[in-house]
Design a protein around this motif. Sequence first.
Motif, PDB file in Angstrom:
ATOM      1  N   SER A   1       0.839  -1.189   0.000  1.00  0.00           N
ATOM      2  CA  SER A   1       0.000   0.000   0.000  1.00  0.00           C
ATOM      3  C   SER A   1       0.881   1.249   0.000  1.00  0.00           C
ATOM      4  O   SER A   1       1.876   1.317   0.722  1.00  0.00           O
ATOM      5  CB  SER A   1      -0.897  -0.001   1.234  1.00  0.00           C
ATOM      6  OG  SER A   1      -1.551   1.238   1.389  1.00  0.00           O
TER       7      SER A   1
ATOM      8  N   LYS B   1       0.047   4.219   1.091  1.00  0.00           N
ATOM      9  CA  LYS B   1      -0.160   5.080   2.259  1.00  0.00           C
ATOM     10  C   LYS B   1       0.604   4.629   3.499  1.00  0.00           C
ATOM     11  O   LYS B   1       1.065   5.457   4.290  1.00  0.00           O
ATOM     12  CB  LYS B   1      -1.650   5.196   2.576  1.00  0.00           C
ATOM     13  CG  LYS B   1      -2.351   3.884   2.852  1.00  0.00           C
ATOM     14  CD  LYS B   1      -3.860   4.080   3.011  1.00  0.00           C
ATOM     15  CE  LYS B   1      -4.577   2.755   3.216  1.00  0.00           C
ATOM     16  NZ  LYS B   1      -6.045   2.924   3.285  1.00  0.00           N
ATOM     17  N   ASP B   2       0.771   3.305   3.700  1.00  0.00           N
ATOM     18  CA  ASP B   2       1.439   2.864   4.937  1.00  0.00           C
ATOM     19  C   ASP B   2       2.420   1.709   4.735  1.00  0.00           C
ATOM     20  O   ASP B   2       2.937   1.164   5.712  1.00  0.00           O
ATOM     21  CB  ASP B   2       0.408   2.480   5.999  1.00  0.00           C
ATOM     22  CG  ASP B   2      -0.523   1.360   5.542  1.00  0.00           C
ATOM     23  OD1 ASP B   2      -0.258   0.746   4.470  1.00  0.00           O
ATOM     24  OD2 ASP B   2      -1.508   1.087   6.250  1.00  0.00           O
TER      25      ASP B   2
ATOM     26  N   GLY C   1      -6.863   2.256  -1.539  1.00  0.00           N
ATOM     27  CA  GLY C   1      -5.892   3.216  -2.070  1.00  0.00           C
ATOM     28  C   GLY C   1      -4.920   2.607  -3.063  1.00  0.00           C
ATOM     29  O   GLY C   1      -4.999   1.408  -3.397  1.00  0.00           O
TER      30      GLY C   1
ATOM     31  N   THR D   1       3.710   9.855  -1.472  1.00  0.00           N
ATOM     32  CA  THR D   1       2.351   9.372  -1.273  1.00  0.00           C
ATOM     33  C   THR D   1       1.397  10.053  -2.249  1.00  0.00           C
ATOM     34  O   THR D   1       1.767  10.995  -2.962  1.00  0.00           O
ATOM     35  CB  THR D   1       1.895   9.649   0.166  1.00  0.00           C
ATOM     36  OG1 THR D   1       1.994  11.058   0.420  1.00  0.00           O
ATOM     37  CG2 THR D   1       2.761   8.894   1.160  1.00  0.00           C
ATOM     38  N   GLY D   2       0.157   9.587  -2.252  1.00  0.00           N
ATOM     39  CA  GLY D   2      -0.832  10.175  -3.151  1.00  0.00           C
ATOM     40  C   GLY D   2      -0.440   9.966  -4.594  1.00  0.00           C
ATOM     41  O   GLY D   2      -0.025   8.878  -4.999  1.00  0.00           O
TER      42      GLY D   2
END
Length: 274
Positions: free
Chosen positions: A84, A86-87, A107, A149-150
């Motif tokens: 992932s 995001k994390d 995500g 990120t994103g």
Amino acid sequence: MKRIPFSRTLAVSGAFAALVVGTAPLLIQLPASAQATAQAAPKPEETEVWEPVPKVVTPGATPTAAPSDAIVLFDGKNQDEWVSVKDKSPAKWTVADGTMTVSKGEGSIETKREFKNYQLHVEWKVPENITGSGQARGNSGVFLASTGTGDAGYELQVLDSYNNKTYVNGMAGSLYKQAIPLANPGRKPGEWQVYDIVWTAPTFETDGSLKTPAYATVFFNGVVVENHFELKGETRYIGKPFYKAFDKAPIKLQAHGDKSEPLSFRNIWVRELP
């Protein structure tokens, strides 16, 4: 009166030329430059290179199958090569029937490994029952370098561009908001689309300033849609592109927030290049 045959034949040998007049040769000494030309005729061996010998690579059994030196990022069985964004936890998209389908609530995902220059193969499909229009119809992206990120990084757009009008620097095959594709060879919803990409990452000076820009060549269903395009920096939804220093980076697949039915990926592999 008997005529004496005349010949202008000029035979070159070493430092002399024989001019034949009738049956008596007349020897003429050539200039030094002409001597050198006569003595230094090029040979084919002078332009032959024998080392280094390229490594042997066994091609895939089909044009889309991974060659022997490829790193397989998704073979239809698991998401072991993905995390992932995001994390950095294990990727949680849906794997079934040899495909990996976007789970929008989880995500975007990216590779565990980082890459610099490479050849990348990705197959993707929007569902046959896709709804929505414009950017809200099968939207995703292959980020050739995920720099944060994103949506940070360099995005090759994924979108249903079969009879779906949108801004042309945001359609399938575009380097998002930088490069309009040279053609639109997209297949209709429900059919698999194929991207083959050659990515040359940007390089940076020790102070973080740009040394050499990024380049991308993209084949979309076998058709060249980006031809060694020089990127102006990271792709951005709002604002102008810019470069920020990095060395290697993961490859990212986007989970876009539009409301259309989620698309799927399969047969993803990469070959690292010098």
